[in-house]
Design a protein around this motif. Sequence first.
Motif, PDB file in Angstrom:
ATOM      1  N   ALA A  95      -3.303 -20.124   6.662  1.00 43.45           N
ATOM      2  CA  ALA A  95      -2.640 -20.306   5.564  1.00 43.45           C
ATOM      3  C   ALA A  95      -2.865 -19.033   4.050  1.00 43.45           C
ATOM      4  N   ILE A  96      -3.442 -18.250   4.149  1.00 41.38           N
ATOM      5  CA  ILE A  96      -3.360 -17.249   3.076  1.00 41.38           C
ATOM      6  C   ILE A  96      -1.931 -16.731   3.607  1.00 41.38           C
ATOM      7  N   PHE A  97      -1.313 -16.387   4.034  1.00 43.59           N
ATOM      8  CA  PHE A  97      -0.358 -15.450   5.145  1.00 43.59           C
ATOM      9  C   PHE A  97       0.845 -16.598   5.268  1.00 43.59           C
ATOM     10  N   ALA A  98       0.704 -17.287   5.302  1.00 40.55           N
ATOM     11  CA  ALA A  98       1.865 -18.998   5.068  1.00 40.55           C
ATOM     12  C   ALA A  98       2.062 -18.518   3.763  1.00 40.55           C
ATOM     13  N   GLY A  99       1.088 -18.464   3.114  1.00 39.48           N
ATOM     14  CA  GLY A  99       1.544 -18.858   1.644  1.00 39.48           C
ATOM     15  C   GLY A  99       2.290 -17.946   0.856  1.00 39.48           C
ATOM     16  N   LEU A 100       2.427 -16.681   1.204  1.00 40.78           N
ATOM     17  CA  LEU A 100       2.766 -15.934   0.677  1.00 40.78           C
ATOM     18  C   LEU A 100       4.993 -15.536   1.179  1.00 40.78           C
ATOM     19  N   SER A 101       5.033 -15.111  -0.304  1.00 36.72           N
ATOM     20  CA  SER A 101       6.398 -15.667  -0.476  1.00 36.72           C
ATOM     21  C   SER A 101       7.228 -14.303   0.676  1.00 36.72           C
ATOM     22  N   ALA A 102       8.592 -14.148   0.325  1.00 34.46           N
ATOM     23  CA  ALA A 102       8.848 -13.579   0.959  1.00 34.46           C
ATOM     24  C   ALA A 102       8.901 -12.054  -0.169  1.00 34.46           C
ATOM     25  N   GLU A 103       9.135 -12.520  -0.818  1.00 38.08           N
ATOM     26  CA  GLU A 103       8.794 -11.154  -1.940  1.00 38.08           C
ATOM     27  C   GLU A 103       7.635 -10.439  -2.446  1.00 38.08           C
ATOM     28  N   ARG A 104       6.488 -11.721  -1.889  1.00 38.43           N
ATOM     29  CA  ARG A 104       5.463 -10.766  -1.332  1.00 38.43           C
ATOM     30  C   ARG A 104       5.106 -10.022  -0.341  1.00 38.43           C
ATOM     31  N   LEU A 105       5.652 -10.589   0.442  1.00 34.41           N
ATOM     32  CA  LEU A 105       5.578  -9.447   1.712  1.00 34.41           C
ATOM     33  C   LEU A 105       6.417  -7.964   0.942  1.00 34.41           C
ATOM     34  N   ALA A 106       7.189  -7.845   0.405  1.00 34.13           N
ATOM     35  CA  ALA A 106       8.377  -6.890   0.509  1.00 34.13           C
ATOM     36  C   ALA A 106       7.069  -6.383  -0.737  1.00 34.13           C
ATOM     37  N   ALA A 107       6.676  -7.009  -1.378  1.00 38.35           N
ATOM     38  CA  ALA A 107       6.315  -5.706  -2.449  1.00 38.35           C
ATOM     39  C   ALA A 107       4.343  -5.167  -2.010  1.00 38.35           C
ATOM     40  N   ARG A 108       3.647  -4.529  -2.698  1.00 40.22           N
ATOM     41  CA  ARG A 108       2.492  -3.081  -2.159  1.00 40.22           C
ATOM     42  C   ARG A 108       1.483  -4.138  -2.495  1.00 40.22           C
ATOM     43  N   CYS A 109       0.360  -3.485  -1.798  1.00 37.35           N
ATOM     44  CA  CYS A 109      -0.773  -3.771  -2.048  1.00 37.35           C
ATOM     45  C   CYS A 109      -2.190  -2.402  -1.844  1.00 37.35           C
ATOM     46  N   GLU A 110      -2.731  -2.331  -1.953  1.00 35.08           N
ATOM     47  CA  GLU A 110      -3.390  -1.523  -1.689  1.00 35.08           C
ATOM     48  C   GLU A 110      -4.418  -1.421  -0.526  1.00 35.08           C
ATOM     49  N   THR A 111      -4.547  -0.780   0.791  1.00 37.74           N
ATOM     50  CA  THR A 111      -5.628  -1.133   1.680  1.00 37.74           C
ATOM     51  C   THR A 111      -6.898  -0.242   0.855  1.00 37.74           C
ATOM     52  N   PRO A 112      -8.076  -0.032   1.678  1.00 35.67           N
ATOM     53  CA  PRO A 112      -9.377  -0.337   1.189  1.00 35.67           C
ATOM     54  C   PRO A 112      -9.073   1.230   1.224  1.00 35.67           C
ATOM     55  N   ALA A 113      -8.683   2.444   1.760  1.00 36.53           N
ATOM     56  CA  ALA A 113      -8.256   3.618   2.199  1.00 36.53           C
ATOM     57  C   ALA A 113      -7.588   4.112   0.491  1.00 36.53           C
ATOM     58  N   GLY A 114      -7.232   3.074  -0.811  1.00 38.06           N
ATOM     59  CA  GLY A 114      -6.386   3.849  -1.246  1.00 38.06           C
ATOM     60  C   GLY A 114      -4.906   3.736  -1.293  1.00 38.06           C
ATOM     61  N   ALA A 115      -4.598   3.442  -0.121  1.00 33.70           N
ATOM     62  CA  ALA A 115      -3.126   3.341   0.382  1.00 33.70           C
ATOM     63  C   ALA A 115      -2.639   2.426  -0.613  1.00 33.70           C
ATOM     64  N   PRO A 116      -1.114   2.596  -1.021  1.00 33.97           N
ATOM     65  CA  PRO A 116       0.084   1.621  -1.157  1.00 33.97           C
ATOM     66  C   PRO A 116       0.671   1.377   0.330  1.00 33.97           C
ATOM     67  N   ILE A 117       1.184  -0.183   0.792  1.00 31.10           N
ATOM     68  CA  ILE A 117       1.839  -0.036   1.858  1.00 31.10           C
ATOM     69  C   ILE A 117       2.016  -1.645   1.697  1.00 31.10           C
ATOM     70  N   THR A 118       3.858  -2.007   2.315  1.00 29.92           N
ATOM     71  CA  THR A 118       4.203  -2.950   1.796  1.00 29.92           C
ATOM     72  C   THR A 118       3.421  -4.135   2.356  1.00 29.92           C
TER      73      THR A 118
END
Length: 167
Positions: A95-118
């Motif tokens: 449900a969380i993943f299905a709600g992600l917009s194309a913009e959010r999929l292209a945005a960055r998040c941070e992994t638990p290791a602190g690495a930024p990734i789309t």
Amino acid sequence: MFSIDYLDRVHARTRRVVLLVPRDDVEWAPKDGWFTFGGLVRHLAGIERWMYGETVQGRPSRYPGHDASLAAGYDADGFDATLAYYDRLHAESRAIFAGLSAERLAARCETPAGAPITVGKWLRAMLEHEAHHRGQLYLMLALRGVPTPPLYGLTSEEVQSRSGGER
């Protein structure tokens, strides 16, 4: 790019293998200190929901581990608590993943290791992580003598027998 339809197919392949785990082997591990069958199933559920599901929303990971206390084996009525945990957390994650917009999929998040990734690449990494652990389940089932179906319809021997050409 990440697709919810692809997630559904990957998860269905993994769930088919999970259903093969013998009831008496839910907490069996090939070696002390290694994942048990139940531990792997709880790990997949927990990582998907509490690490990937949180980080794609810009929140820190809340992964609780994979201990049997999260969803212990089977109860007296034969209800599979581990499978119920797996299914419930997957439904929440989906449900969380299905709600992600194309913009959010292209945005960055941070992994638990602190690495930024789309977000899209991070979710593709989640699918690779699941495939890795599905392979462990296949191997562990083989060690327990449980027959498993070929992943995509043919065994390697069947592919070889249908293949032509010189080697």
